[in-house]
Design a protein around this motif. Structure first.
Motif, PDB file in Angstrom:
ATOM      1  N   UNK A  66       0.912  -1.077   0.022  1.00  0.00           N
ATOM      2  CA  UNK A  66       0.197  -0.165  -0.030  1.00  0.00           C
ATOM      3  C   UNK A  66       0.833   1.236   0.173  1.00  0.00           C
ATOM      4  N   UNK A  67       2.036   1.448   0.644  1.00  0.00           N
ATOM      5  CA  UNK A  67       2.967   2.372   0.791  1.00  0.00           C
ATOM      6  C   UNK A  67       3.512   2.714  -0.398  1.00  0.00           C
ATOM      7  N   UNK A  68       3.980   1.672  -1.326  1.00  0.00           N
ATOM      8  CA  UNK A  68       4.610   1.987  -2.529  1.00  0.00           C
ATOM      9  C   UNK A  68       3.512   2.340  -3.642  1.00  0.00           C
ATOM     10  N   UNK A  69       2.219   1.850  -3.455  1.00  0.00           N
ATOM     11  CA  UNK A  69       1.154   2.249  -4.315  1.00  0.00           C
ATOM     12  C   UNK A  69       0.367   3.708  -3.809  1.00  0.00           C
ATOM     13  N   UNK A  70       0.826   3.910  -2.842  1.00  0.00           N
ATOM     14  CA  UNK A  70       0.142   5.221  -2.204  1.00  0.00           C
ATOM     15  C   UNK A  70      -1.347   5.088  -2.252  1.00  0.00           C
ATOM     16  N   UNK A  71      -1.744   3.908  -1.690  1.00  0.00           N
ATOM     17  CA  UNK A  71      -3.250   3.732  -1.370  1.00  0.00           C
ATOM     18  C   UNK A  71      -3.443   3.201   0.063  1.00  0.00           C
ATOM     19  N   UNK A  72      -4.760   3.263   0.392  1.00  0.00           N
ATOM     20  CA  UNK A  72      -4.889   2.300   1.656  1.00  0.00           C
ATOM     21  C   UNK A  72      -5.578   0.915   1.355  1.00  0.00           C
ATOM     22  N   UNK A  73      -6.117   0.303   2.443  1.00  0.00           N
ATOM     23  CA  UNK A  73      -6.974  -0.947   1.981  1.00  0.00           C
ATOM     24  C   UNK A  73      -7.784  -1.223   3.303  1.00  0.00           C
ATOM     25  N   UNK A  74      -8.707  -2.254   2.915  1.00  0.00           N
ATOM     26  CA  UNK A  74      -9.389  -2.743   3.995  1.00  0.00           C
ATOM     27  C   UNK A  74      -9.240  -4.240   3.879  1.00  0.00           C
ATOM     28  N   UNK A  75      -8.528  -4.866   4.824  1.00  0.00           N
ATOM     29  CA  UNK A  75      -8.495  -6.391   4.906  1.00  0.00           C
ATOM     30  C   UNK A  75      -9.394  -7.028   5.656  1.00  0.00           C
ATOM     31  N   UNK A  76      -9.993  -8.033   5.252  1.00  0.00           N
ATOM     32  CA  UNK A  76     -11.348  -8.941   5.902  1.00  0.00           C
ATOM     33  C   UNK A  76     -10.377  -9.972   6.502  1.00  0.00           C
ATOM     34  N   UNK A  77     -10.642  -9.964   7.865  1.00  0.00           N
ATOM     35  CA  UNK A  77      -9.875 -11.104   8.791  1.00  0.00           C
ATOM     36  C   UNK A  77     -10.605 -12.261   8.361  1.00  0.00           C
ATOM     37  N   UNK A  78     -11.752 -12.488   8.253  1.00  0.00           N
ATOM     38  CA  UNK A  78     -12.481 -13.566   8.178  1.00  0.00           C
ATOM     39  C   UNK A  78     -12.115 -14.184   6.653  1.00  0.00           C
ATOM     40  N   UNK A  79     -11.612 -13.407   5.830  1.00  0.00           N
ATOM     41  CA  UNK A  79     -11.257 -14.100   4.469  1.00  0.00           C
ATOM     42  C   UNK A  79     -10.058 -14.627   4.518  1.00  0.00           C
ATOM     43  N   UNK A  80      -9.091 -14.177   5.417  1.00  0.00           N
ATOM     44  CA  UNK A  80      -7.673 -14.785   5.205  1.00  0.00           C
ATOM     45  C   UNK A  80      -7.426 -16.329   5.333  1.00  0.00           C
ATOM     46  N   UNK A  81      -7.102 -16.992   4.078  1.00  0.00           N
ATOM     47  CA  UNK A  81      -6.721 -18.578   4.184  1.00  0.00           C
ATOM     48  C   UNK A  81      -5.930 -18.954   5.165  1.00  0.00           C
ATOM     49  N   UNK A  82      -6.173 -19.544   6.040  1.00  0.00           N
ATOM     50  CA  UNK A  82      -5.175 -20.213   7.172  1.00  0.00           C
ATOM     51  C   UNK A  82      -4.528 -21.595   6.672  1.00  0.00           C
ATOM     52  N   UNK A  83      -3.417 -21.501   6.523  1.00  0.00           N
ATOM     53  CA  UNK A  83      -2.746 -22.801   6.045  1.00  0.00           C
ATOM     54  C   UNK A  83      -2.850 -23.790   6.898  1.00  0.00           C
ATOM     55  N   UNK A  84      -2.972 -25.235   6.525  1.00  0.00           N
ATOM     56  CA  UNK A  84      -3.220 -26.438   7.533  1.00  0.00           C
ATOM     57  C   UNK A  84      -2.217 -26.317   8.366  1.00  0.00           C
ATOM     58  N   UNK A  85      -0.748 -25.787   8.130  1.00  0.00           N
ATOM     59  CA  UNK A  85       0.367 -25.866   9.037  1.00  0.00           C
ATOM     60  C   UNK A  85      -0.015 -25.016  10.324  1.00  0.00           C
ATOM     61  N   UNK A  86      -0.725 -24.168  10.205  1.00  0.00           N
ATOM     62  CA  UNK A  86      -1.164 -23.429  11.497  1.00  0.00           C
ATOM     63  C   UNK A  86      -1.728 -24.477  12.666  1.00  0.00           C
TER      64      UNK A  86
END
Length: 371
Positions: free
Chosen positions: A205-225
């Protein structure tokens, strides 16, 4: 510290028409006689990126090349050739170099990459491997950290978290996937996740000079977790047997990577793994804390791709899932916003909070300047 140093160097470095993309991205793009080359270099050092006594030289060699191929993937480039520089410990046998080379060449052959040269030296300290990788820029374009726009959809390949169990040595560089996305779908903004999903997303985001909204519920958690969580649960049954944190800390030296089945490895290894994963035990409970989402967001060394795509392109990608043939899927994680909107997370209970840039920070780097 690392970012400040990079910015000081970038301010002093000469820029001209030969350099299409310079300092600040995953690799440089150099233009010569109408042809564009993508060049990156990455250094792995004993005690920071690996511990020689706890992982085989062959896997160290593989990782040394894989991180460079991941940087080329982050640019959407085709890998071509590499140059390898190694500082070998004088105390180690020649077989160390042989095994290291074998690990590099196995992965190089898999991706049709040529080992074109390098340098070898010996010294009194630990193993150091530095690889310079050269790729070819696609005619269709490149992936750039600076190309995300407000309104773009934030996408990611694969899953996140738990890489410390061994995936940091065995991950798949997303070279073929990235080339496909650039050639077939015109995706032009992206980077790889090396230091943690949240930290690298902030850098994007800093390099692109933008903001963002990350949805925690959408983060794919790897089976290693989940494998890591099993280790922590087993460790917490053992912790009361030990009087001090220092006793537990000593068990880190027992761990061999990649970690075997967490249900069957020794108690000493279990305690060592939990210590690596969680740090010290909680002062109040006397046990290790392990939050799967936190580790998915911050563990790092996932070497998956973060991508920005126009909404209509993202719709097609999510519907068609063109990367399934490579063994991975694309997931929508959120969206990019105007810079004035800041860098935010939507938590699982629906709250909007600042997306603190947690992950692996070199020399206490701090980029938490969210609005």
């Amino acid at each position: 510290m690392e970012r400040e140093l990079i910015e000081r160097i970038r301010a002093q470095a000469k820029q001209d028409g030969r350099l299409e993309v310079g300092i600040g991205d995953d690799a440089a793009i150099l233009t010569r006689s109408g042809r564009s080359f993508v060049v990156t270099v990455d250094m792995l050092t004993e005690g920071v990126d690996f511990l020689s006594g706890q992982v085989s030289p062959r896997l160290i060699g593989r990782k040394s090349l894989a991180v460079n191929l991941s940087d080329l993937a982050a640019m959407g480039a085709e890998a071509d050739s590499v140059f390898v520089a190694v500082a070998l410990p004088r105390s180690q046998p020649v077989s160390l170099a042989d095994e290291l080379t074998a690990g590099i060449l196995e992965l190089a052959h898999e991706y049709n990459v040529l080992l074109a040269g390098g340098d070898v030296n010996c010294w009194s300290e630990g193993l150091v491997v530095s690889i310079t990788a050269i790729g070819k820029r696609l005619p269709e374009g490149a992936l750039l950290r600076s190309a995300a726009r407000p309104g773009d959809v934030l996408l990611a390949t694969g899953g996140f978290g738990g890489s410390m169990l061994g995936r940091q040595f065995l991950f798949t560089p997303r070279l073929r996937e990235a080339v496909d996305l650039v050639r077939r779908y015109g995706v032009d903004a992206g980077m790889d996740v090396s230091d943690g999903l949240l930290l690298d997303l902030n850098r994007f985001a800093m390099e692109s000079r933008v903001g963002f909204l990350l949805d925690d519920a959408s983060v794919p958690i790897h089976p290693d977790v989940e494998r890591a969580a099993i280790c922590v649960r087993r460790a917490n049954l053992l912790v009361p047997q030990y009087r001090t944190a220092a006793e537990i800390l000593n068990f880190r030296n027992c761990v061999q990577f990649p970690v075997a089945d967490p249900e069957t490895i020794s108690e000493e290894e279990i305690l060592g793994i939990a210590s690596w994963l969680c740090g010290d035990v909680n002062d109040e409970t006397g046990l290790f804390d392990y939050d799967p989402l936190f580790h998915a967001l911050s563990d790092g060394e996932d070497f998956e791709l973060l991508l920005a795509a126009r909404p209509e392109t993202a719709e097609v990608l999510l519907r068609d899932q063109p990367l399934v043939c490579y063994g991975t899927e694309l997931t929508r994680l959120g969206e990019f916003l105007p810079e004035s909107a800041g860098r935010k997370r939507k938590t699982r209970n629906g709250n909007i909070v600042t997306a603190q840039a947690c992950g692996f920070l070199h020399h206490m780097e701090d980029i938490n300047t969210n609005k």
